[in-house]
Design an enzyme around this catalytic site. Structure first.
Site, mmCIF file in Angstrom:
data_model
loop_
_atom_site.group_PDB
_atom_site.id
_atom_site.type_symbol
_atom_site.label_atom_id
_atom_site.label_comp_id
_atom_site.label_asym_id
_atom_site.label_seq_id
_atom_site.Cartn_x
_atom_site.Cartn_y
_atom_site.Cartn_z
ATOM 1 N N GLY A 1 9.028 2.030 1.466
ATOM 2 C CA GLY A 1 9.510 1.425 0.239
ATOM 3 C C GLY A 1 8.755 1.991 -0.942
ATOM 4 O O GLY A 1 7.629 2.483 -0.790
ATOM 5 N N HIS B 1 6.623 -6.891 -0.595
ATOM 6 C CA HIS B 1 5.615 -5.940 -1.089
ATOM 7 C C HIS B 1 6.147 -5.206 -2.325
ATOM 8 O O HIS B 1 5.456 -5.114 -3.352
ATOM 9 C CB HIS B 1 5.272 -4.964 0.038
ATOM 10 C CG HIS B 1 4.346 -3.854 -0.344
ATOM 11 N ND1 HIS B 1 3.123 -3.654 0.265
ATOM 12 C CD2 HIS B 1 4.477 -2.851 -1.244
ATOM 13 C CE1 HIS B 1 2.544 -2.585 -0.285
ATOM 14 N NE2 HIS B 1 3.344 -2.068 -1.199
ATOM 15 N N GLU B 2 7.378 -4.708 -2.222
ATOM 16 C CA GLU B 2 7.941 -3.940 -3.350
ATOM 17 C C GLU B 2 8.216 -4.853 -4.540
ATOM 18 O O GLU B 2 7.984 -4.468 -5.691
ATOM 19 C CB GLU B 2 9.228 -3.224 -2.926
ATOM 20 C CG GLU B 2 9.072 -2.240 -1.770
ATOM 21 C CD GLU B 2 7.916 -1.269 -1.912
ATOM 22 O OE1 GLU B 2 7.555 -0.916 -3.061
ATOM 23 O OE2 GLU B 2 7.348 -0.873 -0.890
ATOM 24 N N CYS C 1 0.173 1.269 1.173
ATOM 25 C CA CYS C 1 0.992 1.515 -0.014
ATOM 26 C C CYS C 1 0.774 2.951 -0.460
ATOM 27 O O CYS C 1 -0.359 3.429 -0.458
ATOM 28 C CB CYS C 1 0.578 0.533 -1.113
ATOM 29 S SG CYS C 1 1.471 0.743 -2.663
ATOM 30 N N LEU C 2 1.853 3.605 -0.840
ATOM 31 C CA LEU C 2 1.750 4.991 -1.306
ATOM 32 C C LEU C 2 0.833 5.102 -2.525
ATOM 33 O O LEU C 2 0.239 6.148 -2.756
ATOM 34 C CB LEU C 2 3.140 5.541 -1.655
ATOM 35 C CG LEU C 2 4.101 5.713 -0.468
ATOM 36 C CD1 LEU C 2 5.487 6.091 -0.968
ATOM 37 C CD2 LEU C 2 3.579 6.748 0.508
ATOM 38 N N GLN D 1 5.566 2.635 -9.428
ATOM 39 C CA GLN D 1 4.799 3.621 -8.660
ATOM 40 C C GLN D 1 5.123 5.056 -9.069
ATOM 41 O O GLN D 1 4.396 5.976 -8.713
ATOM 42 C CB GLN D 1 5.048 3.460 -7.157
ATOM 43 C CG GLN D 1 4.531 2.138 -6.613
ATOM 44 C CD GLN D 1 4.767 2.063 -5.118
ATOM 45 O OE1 GLN D 1 5.764 1.542 -4.667
ATOM 46 N NE2 GLN D 1 3.835 2.626 -4.348
ATOM 47 N N HIS E 1 5.258 -5.328 -6.676
ATOM 48 C CA HIS E 1 4.957 -4.220 -7.598
ATOM 49 C C HIS E 1 5.583 -4.453 -8.971
ATOM 50 O O HIS E 1 5.031 -4.036 -9.988
ATOM 51 C CB HIS E 1 5.501 -2.893 -7.045
ATOM 52 C CG HIS E 1 4.599 -2.206 -6.067
ATOM 53 N ND1 HIS E 1 3.347 -1.733 -6.412
ATOM 54 C CD2 HIS E 1 4.768 -1.865 -4.772
ATOM 55 C CE1 HIS E 1 2.790 -1.147 -5.363
ATOM 56 N NE2 HIS E 1 3.632 -1.213 -4.345
HETATM 57 NI NI NI Z 1 3.332 -0.423 -2.452
#
Ligand code: NI
Length: 160
Positions: free
Chosen positions: A47, A133-134, A91-92, A52, A137
Site C-alpha cells: 500500500g 495503515h494507509e 512502511c515504505l 508518501q 497516513h
Molecule cells: Ni506506510
C-alpha cells in the site's frame, strides 16, 4: 511507468493532514498510476498513500495480493471497524523498521474510484490492516506511533 520519490520518516510532510480531492483531474489519475508503479517497484509495498510521494491529498492505493488486486481510494472514509488483530507492520517511508500494531480485524470503508463513483468495501485481515495503515497516513499518523509495546525494531534491510 513513472516512479515518484518516496518521502522518508523525518520529513514533516508525513505529519501533515491531507486535503480531500475536489476534482478527479488528469493530475489525480496520473498520481494514482504513479503511486501504483512506485508501490510495485519497491516490491515489499502492499500500500502507499499520496503523502508518501509528497502529495497532501486524500488518496491511497493498496494491493495485498488477494483477489481484489489493486484498489484505489479517493477521499476514503472509514465507516465501521470491529474486532482486533495485532501483527508486525512496516512502511515504505520508514525503511528498516518494524513493530507490532493493533488494528481492527474488520473495516467498512467508503471512497471514490478514479471514475468518481462511490464504492463501499468491507475488508478483513491483512486488507483491513493495510487500509487502516494507509488511511492513517492521510492524517499524519505513522505505524511506529502505534507500537503495542512501545518498541520499534530494526529489520535487515530488504528481507523478504
Ligand atoms: Ni506506510
Amino acid at each position: 511507468m513513472a516512479l515518484r520519490n518516496l518521502v522518508i520518516e523525518g520529513d514533516p510532510l508525513l505529519r501533515k493532514t491531507s486535503r480531500p480531492v475536489d476534482e478527479i483531474s488528469p493530475r489525480i489519475i496520473k498520481l494514482l498510476d504513479d503511486m501504483a508503479d512506485t508501490m510495485y517497484f519497491e516490491g515489499r509495498g502492499i500500500g502507499i498513500a499520496a503523502p508518501q510521494v509528497g502529495v497532501l491529498r486524500r488518496v491511497f492505493v493498496v494491493d495485498v495480493g488477494d483477489e481484489h488486486g489493486l484498489i484505489e481510494f479517493i477521499n476514503p472514509e472509514i465507516l465501521e471497524v470491529s474486532g482486533s488483530q495485532t501483527d508486525n507492520e512496516g512502511c515504505l517511508s520508514v525503511p528498516g523498521k518494524t513493530c507490532e500494531v493493533e488494528r481492527p480485524q474488520h473495516v467498512k470503508i467508503k471512497a471514490l474510484n478514479r471514475d468518481g463513483e462511490e464504492f463501499i468495501l468491507e475488508a478483513d485481515d491483512l486488507l483491513a490492516r493495510c487500509i487502516c495503515h494507509e488511511n492513517d497516513h492521510l492524517n499524519g499518523i505513522l505505524f511506529i506511533d502505534k507500537s503495542v509495546d512501545g518498541k520499534i525494531y530494526s529489520t535487515d534491510s530488504d528481507e523478504d
